[in-house]
Design a protein around this motif. Structure first.
Motif, PDB file in Angstrom:
ATOM      1  N   GLU A   1      25.563 -10.236 -11.772  1.00 24.23           N
ATOM      2  CA  GLU A   1      26.972 -10.218 -12.186  1.00 24.23           C
ATOM      3  C   GLU A   1      27.876 -10.449 -10.982  1.00 24.23           C
ATOM      4  OE1 GLU A   1      26.083  -7.036 -15.817  1.00 24.23           O
ATOM      5  OE2 GLU A   1      26.891  -6.330 -13.900  1.00 24.23           O
ATOM      6  N   TRP A   2      27.540  -9.815  -9.853  1.00 25.56           N
ATOM      7  CA  TRP A   2      28.346  -9.989  -8.640  1.00 25.56           C
ATOM      8  C   TRP A   2      28.352 -11.464  -8.214  1.00 25.56           C
ATOM      9  CZ3 TRP A   2      28.574 -12.007  -3.897  1.00 25.56           C
ATOM     10  CH2 TRP A   2      29.537 -11.509  -3.012  1.00 25.56           C
ATOM     11  N   GLU A   3      27.174 -12.073  -8.187  1.00 22.75           N
ATOM     12  CA  GLU A   3      27.094 -13.455  -7.678  1.00 22.75           C
ATOM     13  C   GLU A   3      27.806 -14.440  -8.609  1.00 22.75           C
ATOM     14  OE1 GLU A   3      23.324 -14.686  -6.064  1.00 22.75           O
ATOM     15  OE2 GLU A   3      23.772 -16.812  -6.421  1.00 22.75           O
ATOM     16  N   VAL A   4      27.663 -14.227  -9.923  1.00 21.67           N
ATOM     17  CA  VAL A   4      28.355 -15.111 -10.865  1.00 21.67           C
ATOM     18  C   VAL A   4      29.870 -14.960 -10.696  1.00 21.67           C
ATOM     19  CG1 VAL A   4      28.803 -15.539 -13.315  1.00 21.67           C
ATOM     20  CG2 VAL A   4      26.442 -15.211 -12.499  1.00 21.67           C
ATOM     21  N   ALA A   5      30.332 -13.719 -10.524  1.00 23.72           N
ATOM     22  CA  ALA A   5      31.771 -13.496 -10.327  1.00 23.72           C
ATOM     23  C   ALA A   5      32.252 -14.136  -9.028  1.00 23.72           C
ATOM     24  CB  ALA A   5      32.063 -11.994 -10.324  1.00 23.72           C
ATOM     25  N   ALA A   6      31.445 -14.000  -7.967  1.00 26.98           N
ATOM     26  CA  ALA A   6      31.849 -14.567  -6.682  1.00 26.98           C
ATOM     27  C   ALA A   6      31.890 -16.093  -6.762  1.00 26.98           C
ATOM     28  CB  ALA A   6      30.886 -14.113  -5.583  1.00 26.98           C
ATOM     29  N   ARG A   7      30.893 -16.677  -7.409  1.00 33.06           N
ATOM     30  CA  ARG A   7      30.863 -18.143  -7.524  1.00 33.06           C
ATOM     31  C   ARG A   7      31.999 -18.649  -8.404  1.00 33.06           C
ATOM     32  NH1 ARG A   7      26.443 -20.475  -5.243  1.00 33.06           N
ATOM     33  NH2 ARG A   7      24.616 -19.158  -4.873  1.00 33.06           N
ATOM     34  N   ALA A   8      32.411 -17.823  -9.384  1.00 31.64           N
ATOM     35  CA  ALA A   8      33.523 -18.210 -10.256  1.00 31.64           C
ATOM     36  C   ALA A   8      34.870 -17.937  -9.591  1.00 31.64           C
ATOM     37  CB  ALA A   8      33.427 -17.452 -11.581  1.00 31.64           C
ATOM     38  N   ASN A   9      34.825 -17.337  -8.397  1.00 31.69           N
ATOM     39  CA  ASN A   9      36.035 -17.091  -7.609  1.00 31.69           C
ATOM     40  C   ASN A   9      37.031 -16.191  -8.334  1.00 31.69           C
ATOM     41  OD1 ASN A   9      37.375 -17.406  -5.184  1.00 31.69           O
ATOM     42  ND2 ASN A   9      38.604 -19.132  -5.935  1.00 31.69           N
ATOM     43  N   VAL A  10      36.513 -15.195  -9.047  1.00 29.21           N
ATOM     44  CA  VAL A  10      37.427 -14.290  -9.756  1.00 29.21           C
ATOM     45  C   VAL A  10      37.615 -12.965  -9.016  1.00 29.21           C
ATOM     46  CG1 VAL A  10      36.935 -15.287 -12.020  1.00 29.21           C
ATOM     47  CG2 VAL A  10      35.581 -13.313 -11.222  1.00 29.21           C
ATOM     48  N   ILE A  11      36.905 -12.753  -7.915  1.00 31.98           N
ATOM     49  CA  ILE A  11      37.055 -11.488  -7.190  1.00 31.98           C
ATOM     50  C   ILE A  11      37.711 -11.714  -5.831  1.00 31.98           C
ATOM     51  CG2 ILE A  11      35.156 -10.271  -8.318  1.00 31.98           C
ATOM     52  CD1 ILE A  11      33.395 -10.943  -5.871  1.00 31.98           C
ATOM     53  N   ALA A  12      38.398 -10.668  -5.364  1.00 32.65           N
ATOM     54  CA  ALA A  12      38.931 -10.629  -4.007  1.00 32.65           C
ATOM     55  C   ALA A  12      38.065  -9.664  -3.189  1.00 32.65           C
ATOM     56  CB  ALA A  12      40.380 -10.150  -4.026  1.00 32.65           C
ATOM     57  N   GLU A  13      38.226  -9.720  -1.882  1.00 33.68           N
ATOM     58  CA  GLU A  13      37.522  -8.790  -0.983  1.00 33.68           C
ATOM     59  C   GLU A  13      36.003  -8.865  -1.137  1.00 33.68           C
ATOM     60  OE1 GLU A  13      39.359  -5.003  -1.939  1.00 33.68           O
ATOM     61  OE2 GLU A  13      41.046  -5.430  -0.609  1.00 33.68           O
ATOM     62  N   GLY A  14      35.514 -10.075  -1.435  1.00 28.23           N
ATOM     63  CA  GLY A  14      34.068 -10.233  -1.560  1.00 28.23           C
ATOM     64  C   GLY A  14      33.362 -10.177  -0.216  1.00 28.23           C
ATOM     65  N   PHE A  15      34.039 -10.696   0.815  1.00 36.07           N
ATOM     66  CA  PHE A  15      33.411 -10.852   2.122  1.00 36.07           C
ATOM     67  C   PHE A  15      34.292 -10.272   3.230  1.00 36.07           C
ATOM     68  CE2 PHE A  15      31.847 -14.198  -0.643  1.00 36.07           C
ATOM     69  CZ  PHE A  15      30.475 -14.117  -0.442  1.00 36.07           C
ATOM     70  N   GLY A  16      33.650  -9.765   4.259  1.00 37.79           N
ATOM     71  CA  GLY A  16      34.361  -9.429   5.480  1.00 37.79           C
ATOM     72  C   GLY A  16      34.923  -8.028   5.577  1.00 37.79           C
ATOM     73  N   LEU A  17      34.757  -7.208   4.540  1.00 37.77           N
ATOM     74  CA  LEU A  17      35.245  -5.830   4.591  1.00 37.77           C
ATOM     75  C   LEU A  17      34.088  -4.844   4.468  1.00 37.77           C
ATOM     76  CD1 LEU A  17      38.423  -6.221   2.335  1.00 37.77           C
ATOM     77  CD2 LEU A  17      38.383  -5.886   4.813  1.00 37.77           C
ATOM     78  N   ALA A  18      33.438  -4.825   3.315  1.00 36.47           N
ATOM     79  CA  ALA A  18      32.368  -3.853   3.070  1.00 36.47           C
ATOM     80  C   ALA A  18      31.285  -4.490   2.206  1.00 36.47           C
ATOM     81  CB  ALA A  18      32.916  -2.620   2.353  1.00 36.47           C
ATOM     82  N   TRP A  19      30.040  -4.237   2.583  1.00 37.72           N
ATOM     83  CA  TRP A  19      28.930  -4.568   1.679  1.00 37.72           C
ATOM     84  C   TRP A  19      29.107  -3.764   0.404  1.00 37.72           C
ATOM     85  CZ3 TRP A  19      25.803  -8.495   2.689  1.00 37.72           C
ATOM     86  CH2 TRP A  19      25.631  -8.907   4.015  1.00 37.72           C
ATOM     87  N   GLN A  20      28.778  -4.363  -0.715  1.00 37.58           N
ATOM     88  CA  GLN A  20      29.028  -3.726  -2.003  1.00 37.58           C
ATOM     89  C   GLN A  20      27.704  -3.396  -2.694  1.00 37.58           C
ATOM     90  OE1 GLN A  20      31.874  -6.882  -3.338  1.00 37.58           O
ATOM     91  NE2 GLN A  20      32.020  -6.919  -1.084  1.00 37.58           N
ATOM     92  N   TRP A  21      27.512  -2.094  -2.928  1.00 37.06           N
ATOM     93  CA  TRP A  21      26.299  -1.656  -3.630  1.00 37.06           C
ATOM     94  C   TRP A  21      26.266  -2.266  -5.022  1.00 37.06           C
ATOM     95  CZ3 TRP A  21      22.457   0.680  -1.208  1.00 37.06           C
ATOM     96  CH2 TRP A  21      22.711   1.515  -0.115  1.00 37.06           C
ATOM     97  N   THR A  22      25.127  -2.737  -5.438  1.00 40.93           N
ATOM     98  CA  THR A  22      24.939  -3.146  -6.832  1.00 40.93           C
ATOM     99  C   THR A  22      23.948  -2.197  -7.482  1.00 40.93           C
ATOM    100  OG1 THR A  22      23.008  -4.568  -6.558  1.00 40.93           O
ATOM    101  CG2 THR A  22      25.190  -5.537  -6.060  1.00 40.93           C
ATOM    102  N   ARG A  23      23.869  -2.251  -8.814  1.00 41.79           N
ATOM    103  CA  ARG A  23      22.906  -1.378  -9.496  1.00 41.79           C
ATOM    104  C   ARG A  23      21.526  -2.045  -9.569  1.00 41.79           C
ATOM    105  NH1 ARG A  23      25.659  -3.638 -14.007  1.00 41.79           N
ATOM    106  NH2 ARG A  23      24.195  -4.480 -15.562  1.00 41.79           N
ATOM    107  N   SER A  24      21.349  -3.151  -8.837  1.00 40.78           N
ATOM    108  CA  SER A  24      20.077  -3.886  -8.874  1.00 40.78           C
ATOM    109  C   SER A  24      19.125  -3.377  -7.808  1.00 40.78           C
ATOM    110  CB  SER A  24      20.324  -5.382  -8.646  1.00 40.78           C
ATOM    111  OG  SER A  24      21.129  -5.911  -9.674  1.00 40.78           O
TER     112      SER A  24
END
Ligand SMILES: [Fe+2]
Length: 417
Positions: free
Chosen positions: A327-350
């Motif tokens: 879900e994270w990667e699809v959202a990032a590729r669709a460019n719908v999220i901000a703060e994806g890179f350069g601030l904090a690694w984001q835990w996923t439930r995977s």
């Protein structure tokens, strides 16, 4: 977004197609020098004493990082591929092999901080010796071997960049144990968060391909690219902020077992967690250890230094979930999220598992990722400590659920009704 450039590093200075072999050599030489210099630049702020300390088993001394990445080039690149190469010191492979069983025996990780000799000057000489050998190899490798040599060189560069990030997270952990609250860089500032509307955005539902798309470098764990079914869901545009985390603390989130996974609750109790790592209250106000030293917690900045267990408990508190890595990667590729890179690694439930069809490479380099695919969770994006050019959409970071010393944060998700 603090860092908008998401590309694979060596391609920045290395060759596009249809260059002459000499141009290819020049590109790799520039990339090699740039990465090696970045490691030294990060270490240069630290004293020789700083560079020896190991504050916990998971963290390594700066001096060890500088030597280990050098051992990697010596062992996997110049020793097998540079005719006549002379090992710098026959004792070093035992000290500076990390976890490559096929590459030989190694010193125990928790005891890296006991190694005062070789000293910093010895490690600097080791780096110079291997640098010279790598540069000679780049200049002289025969055309028939060039592709293999440059492939291993590229792995070594990305490996060194991973250790550049660890160099900062490990010294921050050491400084956080020091009652004088040392600053790694007194002028350091948290990268600016992205503004704009907060809230949740739709992730395109349906079948989507995730994994590396073949453009530029990737680690083997990002392959094979494969299809994933994304159910209708929404993802937070922004990362969870310190201000939101303060609400979790104020609501007794750390003392409410119904919010926690069983293992997480046991861990939080055993460790006495009452706030993210490095947080302390001074006269009732929360402060946190940062690369600039001990500072008041900024409510607007993304929360950092939380474990998977805390991220999961916070999500339950908020009535949400953590996103899966797909879900994270699809959202990032669709460019719908901000703060994806350069601030904090984001835990996923995977859970960190092999993608369908994944096979680790033969030999010692096959130990790089594959053998860690159990009991860890995937983090996506990149952090404030990730070197420029190291991040990408398909990147899979992974840590154990209790880990807090990385620059790890939280992005929430919710399922559409
Ligand atoms: Fe390593």
């Amino acid at each position: 977004m603090a860092r908008s450039a998401v590309s694979s590093l060596p391609r920045d200075g290395a060759p596009p197609l249809r260059q002459s072999l000499d141009e290819v050599r020049d590109g790799w030489l520039a990339a090699f020098r740039r990465v090696r210099a970045e490691t030294e630049a990060r270490a240069a702020r630290l004293s020789p004493e700083d560079q020896i300390v190991q504050s916990m088993a998971d963290a390594s001394p700066t001096k060890w990082h500088r030597a280990h990445v050098t051992w990697f080039f010596e062992t996997f690149l110049v020793k097998p591929h540079a005719p006549g190469y002379r090992i710098f010191d026959e004792r070093f492979p035992f000290l500076f092999n990390s976890y490559y069983v096929a590459a030989g025996p190694r010193h125990a990780r928790p005891q890296r901080g006991l190694i005062t000799r070789p000293n910093g000057a010895d490690v600097a000489a080791y780096r110079a010796h291997v640098d010279a050998a790598v540069e000679r190899l780049i200049a002289n490798v025969p055309p028939a071997e060039a592709a293999r040599v440059f492939t291993i060189l590229e792995i070594g560069l990305h490996h060194e960049q991973q250790h550049q990030e660890l160099l900062l997270t490990d010294i921050l952990h050491a400084f956080a144990q020091n009652p004088t609250d040392p600053a790694y860089d007194a002028d350091w500032q948290m990268p600016r968060s992205s503004f704009g509307s907060r809230g949740f955005v739709e992730v395109p539902a349906g079948i989507h391909a995730i994994g590396h798309d073949g453009e530029g470098y990737c680690f083997d764990n990002e392959t094979p690219r494969h299809d994933e079914l994304i159910a209708p869901m929404r993802i937070a545009r922004h990362l969870v902020s310190n201000g939101e985390w303060l609400e979790f603390i104020a609501a007794d989130g750390y003392a409410t077992p119904s919010l926690w996974l069983s293992d997480g609750w046991a861990c939080a109790q055993a460790q006495g967690w009452q706030a993210p790592d490095y947080w302390r209250q001074i006269d009732g106000a929360w402060h946190a250890m940062t690369l600039a030293g001990f500072k008041p917690v900024d409510p607007a900045a993304p929360v950092l230094h939380v474990s998977y267990y805390e991220a999961d408990a916070f999500a339950r508190f908020a009535g949400k979930h953590l996103p899966s890595e797909a879900e994270w990667e699809v959202a990032a590729r669709a460019n719908v999220i901000a703060e994806g890179f350069g601030l904090a690694w984001q835990w996923t439930r995977s859970a960190y598992l092999p993608y369908p069809g994944y096979r680790a490479a033969e030999g010692a380099l096959g130990e790089y990722n594959g053998k860690f695919m159990v009991n860890q969770m995937v983090l996506r994006g990149s952090s404030l400590a990730t070197p420029q050019g190291h991040a990408r959409m398909s990147y899979r970071n992974f840590f154990y659920p209790p880990s807090r010393w990385q620059f790890s944060g939280v992005r929430l998700a919710e399922f559409s009704a």
